[in-house]
Design a protein around this motif. Structure first.
Motif, short mmCIF file in Angstrom:
data_model
loop_
_atom_site.label_atom_id
_atom_site.label_comp_id
_atom_site.label_asym_id
_atom_site.label_seq_id
_atom_site.Cartn_x
_atom_site.Cartn_y
_atom_site.Cartn_z
N LEU A 197 0.88 -1.17 -0.08
CA LEU A 197 -0.02 -0.04 -0.06
C LEU A 197 0.97 1.39 0.10
O LEU A 197 1.83 1.37 0.80
N LYS A 198 0.69 2.22 -1.00
CA LYS A 198 1.42 3.40 -1.13
C LYS A 198 0.50 4.60 -1.07
O LYS A 198 -0.54 4.41 -1.86
N LEU A 199 0.89 5.56 -0.24
CA LEU A 199 0.15 6.80 -0.13
C LEU A 199 0.93 7.79 -0.45
O LEU A 199 1.88 7.94 0.27
N VAL A 200 0.75 8.72 -1.45
CA VAL A 200 1.32 10.09 -1.84
C VAL A 200 0.47 11.22 -1.68
O VAL A 200 -0.49 11.22 -2.13
N ASN A 201 1.24 12.35 -0.96
CA ASN A 201 0.37 13.72 -0.70
C ASN A 201 -1.08 13.48 -0.25
O ASN A 201 -1.87 14.09 -0.95
N CYS A 202 -1.16 12.43 0.73
CA CYS A 202 -2.55 12.12 1.43
C CYS A 202 -2.57 12.72 2.77
O CYS A 202 -1.69 12.86 3.47
N LYS A 203 -3.79 13.10 3.07
CA LYS A 203 -4.23 13.63 4.32
C LYS A 203 -5.06 12.64 4.95
O LYS A 203 -6.20 11.98 4.61
N ILE A 204 -4.56 11.99 6.28
CA ILE A 204 -5.03 10.93 6.96
C ILE A 204 -5.76 11.15 8.29
O ILE A 204 -4.97 12.15 8.74
N SER A 205 -7.05 10.59 8.62
CA SER A 205 -7.28 10.87 10.09
C SER A 205 -8.02 9.36 10.36
O SER A 205 -8.44 8.82 9.70
N GLY A 206 -7.89 9.36 11.76
CA GLY A 206 -8.60 8.04 12.39
C GLY A 206 -7.56 7.50 13.03
O GLY A 206 -6.55 7.36 12.90
N ASP A 226 -5.78 12.76 15.50
CA ASP A 226 -6.44 11.52 16.15
C ASP A 226 -5.84 10.19 15.54
O ASP A 226 -6.14 9.14 15.72
N CYS A 227 -4.76 10.39 14.62
CA CYS A 227 -4.01 9.31 14.17
C CYS A 227 -2.94 8.86 15.36
O CYS A 227 -1.57 8.96 14.93
N ASP A 228 -3.60 8.08 16.10
CA ASP A 228 -2.67 7.69 17.18
C ASP A 228 -2.36 6.26 17.20
O ASP A 228 -3.12 5.50 16.23
N LEU A 229 -1.22 5.69 17.66
CA LEU A 229 -1.03 4.43 17.87
C LEU A 229 -0.78 3.91 16.46
O LEU A 229 -1.20 2.73 15.91
N ALA A 230 -0.18 4.58 15.46
CA ALA A 230 0.08 4.17 14.29
C ALA A 230 1.15 3.14 13.95
O ALA A 230 1.98 3.03 14.73
N PHE A 231 1.03 2.31 12.85
CA PHE A 231 2.07 1.51 12.36
C PHE A 231 2.32 0.11 13.14
O PHE A 231 3.24 -0.40 13.00
N GLU A 232 1.57 -0.15 14.04
CA GLU A 232 1.91 -1.41 14.97
C GLU A 232 2.05 -2.75 14.03
O GLU A 232 1.23 -2.97 13.16
N ASP A 233 3.08 -3.20 14.24
CA ASP A 233 3.57 -4.47 13.67
C ASP A 233 3.63 -4.14 12.05
O ASP A 233 3.50 -5.21 11.20
N GLY A 242 4.53 17.42 9.11
CA GLY A 242 3.73 17.77 10.38
C GLY A 242 4.02 16.69 11.57
O GLY A 242 5.01 15.83 11.58
N LYS A 243 3.10 16.75 12.47
CA LYS A 243 3.28 15.77 13.49
C LYS A 243 2.41 14.40 13.59
O LYS A 243 1.39 14.49 13.06
N ILE A 244 2.98 13.56 14.09
CA ILE A 244 2.27 12.24 14.25
C ILE A 244 2.13 12.03 16.06
O ILE A 244 2.95 12.20 16.59
N THR A 245 0.67 12.02 16.19
CA THR A 245 0.45 11.72 17.47
C THR A 245 1.15 10.82 18.34
O THR A 245 1.76 10.87 19.33
N SER A 246 1.25 9.33 17.87
CA SER A 246 2.02 8.45 18.41
C SER A 246 2.18 7.56 17.53
O SER A 246 1.27 7.19 16.76
N ILE A 247 2.99 6.67 17.58
CA ILE A 247 3.34 5.30 16.84
C ILE A 247 3.62 4.29 17.85
O ILE A 247 4.13 4.48 19.03
N LYS A 248 3.46 3.04 17.61
CA LYS A 248 3.51 1.96 18.41
C LYS A 248 4.18 0.66 17.74
O LYS A 248 3.45 0.10 16.67
N ASN A 249 5.20 0.18 18.21
CA ASN A 249 5.90 -0.97 17.82
C ASN A 249 5.92 -1.27 16.56
O ASN A 249 5.39 -2.26 15.95
N PRO A 250 6.20 -0.38 15.56
CA PRO A 250 6.59 -0.49 14.18
C PRO A 250 7.60 -1.72 14.04
O PRO A 250 8.35 -1.82 14.80
N LYS A 251 7.24 -2.56 12.90
CA LYS A 251 8.08 -3.87 12.81
C LYS A 251 9.50 -3.59 12.28
O LYS A 251 10.49 -4.33 12.75
N ALA A 252 9.35 -2.88 11.15
CA ALA A 252 10.81 -2.48 10.19
C ALA A 252 10.62 -1.45 9.24
O ALA A 252 9.42 -0.99 9.23
#
Length: 281
Positions: A197-206, A226-233, A242-252
């Motif tokens: 999955l590839k996202l280019v110049n996108c605005k993401i919420s949730g 509201d994009c919290d706990l992003a990228f888990e595993d 800009g800012k990411i509220t939080s990321i959690k346990n990215p795998k690689a």
């Protein structure tokens, strides 16, 4: 090509197995399968009220038509459709189809629409109430798209989307080879279990976006607060403006952002090597 103008039909299969037929200002009243097993059909300024009007049709052009709610499940098991400037008020449209081109089409009740379809091109489409849109479909090209409806694009593959506004929780689950450009995506649990999955110049919420993903790429995207706990595993290479509220346990992979509010790496992390996390702070 034979032409039928200003006529009305109803009942069972009134135009069954017709070939090389043009309909102008024709109304299809209550009944079933008005144009079943037809080929090379044109319908212009027509009104469809009965169920299943276009099943097992090969080659048809629909322009400036109306499908009322009674025309549910109107286009199934068919090939090579072009639909322009048309209002579709009926649910459960477009199933098991190959070759669909939509331009300037409005679908206010898109429940369970576009299932098991291939080779779809859509431009200037507005679709609402569209839960489970595009289930198990592939080879899709979209430009100028507005959508409201959850669980969309599940298990799709080979998709390209441009200039879209998508309101959908659980969107793009289990997808493969999907690229989205210049779009806004609103809804929790975006892109879980996706591949490439590839996202280019996108605005993401949730909340909890883009978890359990393989070969995930983000280029110049923005995350809402509201994009919290992003990228888990997830296996991810991301550049976020800009800012990411939080990321959690990215795998690689590698995550770059202007700032990150919280980085959670706990005992449940599956990373073999530390993920690169880079900020401008």
């Amino acid at each position: 090509m034979k032409t039928i103008k200003n006529q009305e039909f109803g009942g069972e299969r009134p135009l069954f197995a017709e070939r090389n037929l043009r309909l102008e200002d024709v109304t299809i009243h209550a009944g079933e399968s008005a144009l079943k097993c037809c080929s090379n059909i044109e319908a212009v300024n027509c009104r469809f009220e009965g169920k299943y009007p276009f099943w097992h049709v090969n080659g048809f052009f629909i322009d400036k038509c109306l499908f009322t709610p009674g025309a549910r499940a109107a286009l199934w098991y068919s090939r090579n459709l072009v639909m322009t400037d048309t209002q579709v008020d009926a649910p459960k449209m477009f199933r098991e189809m190959d070759g669909i081109r939509l331009n300037n089409v409005t679908i206010p009740d898109g429940e369970e629409t576009l299932w098991h379809c291939s080779n779809v091109e859509a431009e200037k489409v507005d679709i609402r109430k569209a839960d489970y849109l595009f289930m198990h479909s592939h080879h899709i090209r979209i430009d100028g798209w507005y959508q409201e409806g959850n669980y969309s694009f599940q298990y799709c593959r080979d998709v390209e989307i441009r200039n879209a506004v998508i309101h959908s929780k659980d969107a793009f689950w289990g997808t493969e080879n999907v690229t989205i450009y210049d779009s806004e995506i609103t809804g929790e649990y975006l892109g879980w279990h996706s591949r490439r999955l590839k996202l280019v110049n996108c605005k993401i919420s949730g909340t909890q976006p883009l978890c359990y993903a393989h070969d995930l790429i983000l280029e110049n995207c923005e995350f809402a607060p509201d994009c919290d706990l992003a990228f888990e595993d997830s296996e991810v290479n991301a550049t976020v403006s800009g800012k990411i509220t939080s990321i959690k346990n990215p795998k690689a992979g590698c995550i770059k952002a202007d700032s990150i509010g919280e980085i959670i790496i706990d005992k449940n992390s599956k990373a073999i090597d530390p993920v690169k996390i880079i900020t401008n702070e």
